[in-house]
Enzyme design. Structure first.
Site, PDB file in Angstrom:
ATOM      1  CB  THR A 105     -46.602 -18.971  -9.861  1.00  0.00           C
ATOM      2  OG1 THR A 105     -47.374 -19.648 -10.848  1.00  0.00           O
ATOM      3  CG2 THR A 105     -47.464 -17.930  -9.173  1.00  0.00           C
ATOM      4  CE  LYS A 156     -53.040 -30.629 -16.834  1.00  0.00           C
ATOM      5  NZ  LYS A 156     -53.710 -30.169 -15.603  1.00  0.00           N
ATOM      6  CB  VAL A 168     -49.010 -34.255 -18.298  1.00  0.00           C
ATOM      7  CG1 VAL A 168     -49.965 -35.236 -17.629  1.00  0.00           C
ATOM      8  CG2 VAL A 168     -49.371 -34.114 -19.771  1.00  0.00           C
ATOM      9  CE  LYS A 170     -53.311 -27.285 -18.584  1.00  0.00           C
ATOM     10  NZ  LYS A 170     -52.382 -26.263 -18.178  1.00  0.00           N
ATOM     11  CD  GLU A 180     -56.595 -19.902 -14.246  1.00  0.00           C
ATOM     12  OE1 GLU A 180     -56.682 -18.925 -15.006  1.00  0.00           O
ATOM     13  OE2 GLU A 180     -56.036 -20.960 -14.556  1.00  0.00           O
ATOM     14  CG  ASP A 203     -56.244 -28.328 -17.449  1.00  0.00           C
ATOM     15  OD1 ASP A 203     -55.380 -27.516 -17.803  1.00  0.00           O
ATOM     16  OD2 ASP A 203     -56.012 -29.265 -16.650  1.00  0.00           O
ATOM     17  CD  GLU A 248     -42.226 -35.221 -16.895  1.00  0.00           C
ATOM     18  OE1 GLU A 248     -43.451 -35.406 -16.823  1.00  0.00           O
ATOM     19  OE2 GLU A 248     -41.419 -36.123 -17.146  1.00  0.00           O
TER      20      GLU A 248
END
Lengths: 427, 427
Positions: free
Chosen positions: B13, B204, B131, B104, B189, B200, B128
């Site tokens: 995507t 970050k 995060v 990430k 998901e 996750d 960029e």
């Protein structure tokens, strides 16, 4: 380690903030840009008033001491106003000095002209601090929206009026009372005209529109309405309808044209802008790809504004190191095409007074039907003074042309008085 | 006009979003960077699945077709995960290609090592999009906080968990029910482990800490607690006490050390982070000079993340034009010193169950007194199941050492069960 020498014009709260930050964050600045920063010379009117600053920097009344100093590579202009700031900056750029300024009046009025002069002289003109004090909005638009199509930029960009409106909303104070309190606390100046009439916000919207759409507007290109005529009645009426009144500056692409305005606006109470209180500012940028983003922070104040000045200074030092000065801060250029008033459509809040006799509402609803406008909410307030009925209405979407026609017809129907017509934001 | 040729690894995507934005915003990109962008080659596993993209770009299964193509100056890595993304990026950097990635996991685990490799090879590594999807937070910290001392960076940096929590808060759903709904709607998901366990968000926070404090943390350096054990009871109890439970990642300088954690946190309902709902993300950066700033936007999604990827690409094109590649994305470096647990002090929400017999509250309050903790609010819920009393408490500030001691003593007093201990943010 090499030292980059700076000159500064003016030493008010922002200038003092710049000196303080350079001193306090010396190590981090060295760590990040690999250079030391030193403010060599500051031009002030009354050197005797700045004895503290004098210990670390040279104070002078002579602009030429900065202009003619070969060692000074970056000059920070913080005197404000258009003259003589404009003439000083022109001379500095012609002398190939890079200029950083927080001067929104000047940039809104002569930004593109001064940017062209900087470009001719292969040096930089940066002005992050000119919009929304501590919010790094201009550099963010330049760097992070370069490949997106910005559809709208809107926000609360004047801290003084937002402070006053917050008091009016939360304490149900009248405008005059809230203004007086803001002046006592230093959130409004003795002469608050530029803030309360919306002019200051309008300057910022000119700069934001330039960055977001590449369009060069003048202050007379769009309608600016301040909060100085705002009524406590309308603030509480808006509240009871589920809205907070904010002074919102908005610039939006509508069918290929741009519509800009600054005006008191009804913001739904669960909208992000409704929660921005007191002296804080917030700018929402809506990109076609990215959707809604919001940037929030202090809108003014010595240190927050100084931080934006320093973001320009450190960017400029990087340019000096890499030999990349001479590229415009904003390179996006596009012709300004005003939006067609028939296409600019918003719901409106209308605040009306009319004699408390039969037939008046009929007269009003006939006018509304005549211009093909319809109602979303309608409230006749229980409070009446001396036979006068207060009616507040939220319409469905009205075009600017319909709104103009409505105002005209209400003026002709002289028993009904339209006290306010404010745009309503949707969620 | 010159064309800058790009390679891309992966076409999900985000990759499709990048292609779409380059195509749709061709004119603006040309206007701003003075170059055309063209994605020349995309490496995918199954070219037959991407017939639409094939019309504008070359699809291949061979990584070498990008690696060995002299024309390609920038490669966008969007395959995710650590292997083989790491090996691909290493080969690309050694071949002097500039790399943009949204990965990430990889950057949090090997960012500084890969940045060093980029530096050795005089090329750039930008990330960029790694995060907070559509929020341009990393570049903003680099450019706009270079001269300020960042005291804290905290926020909602995982859209999946924020979506689930919003449903739990607003609809009073149990965690399992909210997760199922989020999966049906595509906000979670099929295997949501990395999101719901906080991993996750932890990645970050590692990247944000690196930019804000220059500190290089590993995932085991700090505590990560997810929302997978969060109880509907605690959500509604928090609500009745005036708080919203959010998964907050926080990194704060405390007495010269840095304290980082990711955990369900009670946020006062009028705090800016309390209003961030559904899949949106927000990052608050508190600078010593600038004060509180907040950056809000979509945390994920193809186009918002593609916009961040494109902000890297356009920055890189500027570097290529000016010959300034080879400077690290983040140049701030500082040793990571963990904060002393005695100095890390927050109020805590404690959720306890105990037998509904006399003497239990006495036992609990004795333990609290023993560790010198005190109460700010205490609620014994009217609902009791089978002789079990539920007690919710908000403490005054507890140090990490006190909290550890409290947990130990409650474990020993085996009739009282501590079901949850969540940090409480103050306004």
């Amino acid at each position: 380690m090499e030292t980059v020498k700076l000159g500064m014009l003016g030493l008010g709260t922002v200038g003092s903030g710049v000196l303080e930050m350079i001193e306090n964050n010396e190590n981090k600045i060295r760590n990040i840009i690999g250079r030391e920063l030193s403010v060599k010379t500051v031009v002030v009117r009354h050197p005797e008033k700045h004895q503290n600053a004098a210990t670390i920097t040279k104070l002078t009344t002579e602009f030429e001491e900065v202009l003619n100093d070969e060692e000074i590579q970056i000059v920070v202009e913080l005197i404000g106003g258009i003259h003589p700031a404009k003439e000083y900056i022109e001379q500095l750029l012609r002398a190939h000095k890079n200029v950083v300024t927080a001067n929104k009046d000047l940039i809104a009025s002569y930004g593109p002209e001064l940017a062209a002069l900087a470009y001719e002289n292969h040096c930089d003109l940066m002005y992050e601090a000119s919009v929304a004090g501590g919010i790094p909005i201009l550099r963010t638009i330049v760097n992070s929206f370069a490949a997106d199509n910005i559809l709208e930029v809107k926000g609360i960009v004047n801290g003084t009026t937002n402070y006053i409106l917050t008091q009016m909303n939360q304490k149900h104070w009248a405008y005059e009372e809230a203004l007086k309190k803001a002046q006592e606390l230093g959130f409004a100046e003795a002469d608050p005209t530029n803030d309360v009439t919306g002019k200051d916000a309008a300057y910022k919207m000119i700069i934001l529109s330039y960055f977001a759409f590449g369009a060069q507007l003048k202050i007379d290109d769009f309608k600016t309405e301040g909060i100085d005529t705002l009524n406590a009645y309308d603030v509480s009426q808006a509240e009871s309808l589920g809205y907070v009144i904010k002074l919102v500056g908005s610039a939006k692409v509508i069918n290929g044209g741009v519509f800009v305005d600054v005006a008191p606006t009804l913001v739904p109470e669960d909208h992000p802008l409704a929660t921005i209180n007191n002296e804080f500012n917030a700018v929402m940028v809506t990109g076609k790809a990215v959707g809604d983003t919001l940037f929030y922070g202090p809108g003014a104040g010595g240190l927050p504004t100084a931080n934006s000045v320093l973001s320009d200074i450190t960017s400029e030092v990087k340019n000096l190191i890499m030999g990349t000065s001479g590229h415009a801060f904003n390179t996006y250029q596009s012709e300004y095409v005003p939006a067609d008033p028939d296409n600019v459509r918003y719901p409106y809040y209308l605040s009306l007074t009319m004699p408390d006799v039969s037939g008046q509402m009929l007269k009003f609803t006939r006018i509304m039907a005549d211009i093909k406008a319809s109602f979303s909410q309608i409230v006749q307030a229980p409070i009446k003074d001396e036979g006068i009925a207060h009616v507040a209405v939220i319409t469905h979407e009205l075009s600017q042309s319909q709104l103009a026609e409505l105002k005209k017809q209400l003026q002709q129907a002289d028993s009904i008085k339209l006290n306010a017509a404010y745009k309503v934001l949707e969620n």
